[in-house]
Design an enzyme around this catalytic site. Structure first.
Site, PDB file in Angstrom:
ATOM      1  N   GLY A   1       0.745  -1.035  -0.016  1.00 11.60           N
ATOM      2  CA  GLY A   1       0.008  -0.038   0.029  1.00 11.60           C
ATOM      3  C   GLY A   1       0.772   1.175  -0.007  1.00 11.60           C
TER       4      GLY A   1
ATOM      5  N   ARG B   1       3.863  14.201  -7.266  1.00 13.84           N
ATOM      6  CA  ARG B   1       3.582  13.223  -8.361  1.00 13.84           C
ATOM      7  C   ARG B   1       2.363  13.263  -9.079  1.00 13.84           C
ATOM      8  NH1 ARG B   1       6.014   7.291  -6.836  1.00 13.84           N
ATOM      9  NH2 ARG B   1       4.309   6.895  -6.044  1.00 13.84           N
TER      10      ARG B   1
ATOM     11  N   ASP C   1       4.158  -4.417  -7.106  1.00  3.86           N
ATOM     12  CA  ASP C   1       3.446  -3.172  -6.638  1.00  3.86           C
ATOM     13  C   ASP C   1       4.144  -2.058  -7.342  1.00  3.86           C
ATOM     14  OD1 ASP C   1       5.862  -4.523  -5.091  1.00  3.86           O
ATOM     15  OD2 ASP C   1       5.918  -2.692  -4.014  1.00  3.86           O
TER      16      ASP C   1
HETATM   17  P1  AMP Z   1       9.121   0.670  -2.770  1.00  2.70           P
HETATM   18  O1  AMP Z   1      10.149  -0.462  -2.592  1.00  2.70           O
HETATM   19  O2  AMP Z   1       9.690   2.060  -2.647  1.00  2.70           O
HETATM   20  O3  AMP Z   1       8.496   0.473  -3.976  1.00  2.70           O
HETATM   21  O4  AMP Z   1       8.176   0.453  -1.608  1.00  2.70           O
HETATM   22  C1  AMP Z   1       7.739  -0.754  -1.084  1.00  2.70           C
HETATM   23  C2  AMP Z   1       6.734  -0.539  -0.153  1.00  2.70           C
HETATM   24  O5  AMP Z   1       7.243  -0.002   1.006  1.00  2.70           O
HETATM   25  C3  AMP Z   1       5.454   0.439  -0.544  1.00  2.70           C
HETATM   26  O6  AMP Z   1       4.264   0.073  -0.008  1.00  2.70           O
HETATM   27  C4  AMP Z   1       5.895   1.926   0.139  1.00  2.70           C
HETATM   28  O7  AMP Z   1       4.968   2.575   0.480  1.00  2.70           O
HETATM   29  C5  AMP Z   1       6.630   1.408   1.264  1.00  2.70           C
HETATM   30  N1  AMP Z   1       7.495   2.167   1.839  1.00  2.70           N
HETATM   31  C6  AMP Z   1       8.789   2.612   1.355  1.00  2.70           C
HETATM   32  N2  AMP Z   1       9.311   3.440   1.900  1.00  2.70           N
HETATM   33  C7  AMP Z   1       8.374   3.775   2.926  1.00  2.70           C
HETATM   34  C8  AMP Z   1       8.636   4.802   4.283  1.00  2.70           C
HETATM   35  N3  AMP Z   1       9.618   5.780   4.274  1.00  2.70           N
HETATM   36  N4  AMP Z   1       7.734   4.852   4.923  1.00  2.70           N
HETATM   37  C9  AMP Z   1       6.507   4.101   4.703  1.00  2.70           C
HETATM   38  N5  AMP Z   1       6.465   3.252   3.827  1.00  2.70           N
HETATM   39  C10 AMP Z   1       7.293   3.098   2.918  1.00  2.70           C
HETATM   40 MG    MG Z   2       6.854   1.296  -4.803  1.00  5.16          MG
END
Ligand code: AMP
Ligand code: MG
Length: 520
Positions: free
Chosen positions: A100, A192, A269
């Site tokens: 999410g 974005r 995702d």
């Molecule tokens: P990503 O690898 O950046 O695509 O992130 C994978 C998941 O981790 C997604 O659900 C992001 O919303 C969550 N996520 C990444 N960084 C953070 C953060 N600093 N705080 C909360 N959720 C995060």
């Molecule tokens: Mg992501």
């Protein structure tokens, strides 16, 4: 400031009934209402003029206090209800459950000039999907997303866009190298923009939970707003929808291969249902042409998301989406056909794309072999992809003997002492020269066409890092310079030639330049 607000996502789809902001599993819903977190001292440091215009905003609007507050999450626009989306995903090949929008908050959707845009803040605080993390983003990753997403658009690659880059005024704790040395960094927020931020994972999570009713509602919603060519909901049309998503995803990855973009985290995702490049994290640009290269240190062992594997991964991800859509179609045959066609379509489209990169505009049965040999040669010694293709446009078809001289700037070290490499290139240029005899374009005409598909300027990994280092000290001029440079990536820009150069030596193994990790 006047935006033509036309919300659909949070109006037409089921909402999480809980409105408090704490981490939880959210079922039978597509999103949760959430308000962005107030920040200490917001400051806008860059705005994309094109996106401002696309949203129907003026440059005066951009200077207003209201703009600053809205696009840093410090003020909620009247008549809007911000929300975070619920999705799941396969991360590095394994089902990871609910993920999410953990640090993205959707503000609203607007319609301007008949185009729908969703506006989302990345790094605006915790949501019910933040799991154990802080919901924030740091300046360095925000600069990288801001610059790269706009640069990709100007390269002609389907992508989400960005309107603004801002400092939050808060400090964010990050362990850059994941080695137990966390340090405070400047927090930042990017706004974005995309028609929709829906991902494969939004559908997957519903299928995994066997919530077929919500799945159907979400697919119907997606078709109604974003796949207008598909008519009323039916099994047949759900299959058509999947076919379209496969086509769009294929189109996207072909562009990535064309410009040398390596996404770095192609988890489901991070796969847009519209075939847009989404979630700029530890991405990178090929410098040396290398199928095995990935910028993502989190993936350094298996290199699942390496350059040469990106098309396979798109297909793998489409399999996961097919599984998620199966309950609505209840027949595997059609889905399997689409997946099988992906392979053939990829071969054809890739070949055509590569033909265009080397200035072939007709087809010959030996083209595949010629291109395969070219790619083999590009792997013989470290050869800069961007410089190679750009310089190749200077090739004269009657003078194959000059080939190596024309491209030698692309080699990271001299090939003089390697007769086998020289021989391989000499042979290739001879074949290339013969092949060009079948084309009708003059050398000049061919060069012009090639220069429309082979960019002169891309956001090399070290360029983004230089902009980050300067910005960290409060100097945003390089962000602006690169932003403007990358608006015209195919044009010569005589006064910007310094950016048409190989990666400097200091950047080879520097953190941030070729080594990055997930989620910063
Ligand atoms: P990503 O690898 O950046 O695509 O992130 C994978 C998941 O981790 C997604 O659900 C992001 O919303 C969550 N996520 C990444 N960084 C953070 C953060 N600093 N705080 C909360 N959720 C995060
Ligand atoms: Mg992501």
């Amino acid at each position: 400031m006047k935006l033509n607000i036309q919300d659909t996502f949070n109006k037409e789809l089921p909402a999480d009934p809980i409105t408090e902001n704490y981490v939880r599993q959210v079922e039978q819903a597509c999103f949760s209402f959430v308000t962005p977190t107030q920040t200490a001292n917001p400051e806008i440091i860059h705005i994309s003029p094109e996106m401002l215009e696309n949203l129907g905003l003026s440059s005066d609007d951009a200077l207003s206090e209201e703009f600053k507050k809205i696009f840093t999450g410090n003020l909620v626009l009247a008549n809007t209800q911000p929300y975070a989306m619920c999705y799941g995903g396969h991360q590095f090949g394994n089902w990871a459950g609910q993920l999410g929008d953990g640090r993205a908050i959707n503000l609203t959707e607007i319609v301007h000039n008949d185009k729908r845009w969703a506006i989302q803040l990345k790094g605006a605080g915790k949501t019910p999907y933040s799991r154990t993390a802080d919901g924030l983003a740091v300046l360095r990753s925000s600069i990288r997303e801001y610059l790269c997403s706009e640069a990709m658009f100007h390269l002609g690659v389907p992508t989400t866009r960005a309107l603004s880059l801002a400092l939050s005024g808060d400090e964010v704790l990050r362990d850059v190298l994941y080695n137990g040395n966390p340090a405070y960094e400047k927090g930042a927020i990017v706004s974005r923009i995309a028609p929709s931020f829906l991902r494969f994972g939004n559908y997957q999570i519903l299928a995994v939970r066997n919530d077929i009713e919500t799945l159907k509602t979400l697919v119907n919603y997606t078709i109604k707003h974003f796949y207008l060519e598909i008519e009323e909901p039916s099994k047949e049309n759900y299959l058509k929808f999947f076919k379209k998503v496969a086509e769009n995803s294929l189109e996207m990855v072909i562009h990535w291969q064309r410009v040398g973009f390596v996404h770095g985290v192609m988890n489901t995702d991070n796969m847009s249902i519209l075939g847009l490049t989404i979630d700029y994290g530890p991405y990178g640009w090929l410098e040396g042409y290398d199928y095995g290269w990935t910028p993502n240190t989190t993936d350094s062992q298996h290199k699942r998301y390496r350059y040469g594997n990106q098309p396979n991964i798109v297909l793998w991800n489409l399999y996961q989406l097919a599984n998620a859509l199966y309950p609505l179609i209840e027949e595997t045959e059609g889905l399997e056909q689409v997946l099988a066609d992906f392979g053939t379509n990829f071969e054809n489209k890739y070949l055509d794309m590569m033909r265009s990169k080397i200035g072939l505009f007709t087809q010959d049965e030996n083209d595949q072999k010629l291109i395969q040999e070219l790619e083999n040669n590009l792997h013989l010694t470290e050869t800069d992809m961007t410089i190679f293709y750009r310089n190749l446009s200077r090739f004269q078809k009657e003078k194959p003997e000059q080939g190596i001289t024309i491209i030698q700037d692309a080699f990271y070290s001299s090939i003089e002492e390697f007769p086998k490499i020289t021989e391989a290139w000499t042979k290739w240029f001879e074949k290339y020269s013969l092949r060009l005899q079948l084309e009708k374009e003059t050398d000049t005409e061919r060069a012009e066409k090639m220069n429309l598909v082979n960019p002169k300027y891309v956001l090399r990994n070290y360029m983004a890092q230089l902009a980050i280092d300067a910005a960290d000290k409060g100097d945003y001029s390089l962000i602006n310079e690169l932003f403007n440079l990358l608006k015209n990536p195919y044009s010569e820009q005589e006064d910007q030639k310094k950016w048409f150069a190989k990666r400097p030596d200091w950047a080879r193994n520097k953190v941030g330049c070729s080594m990055l990790s997930c989620s910063s």
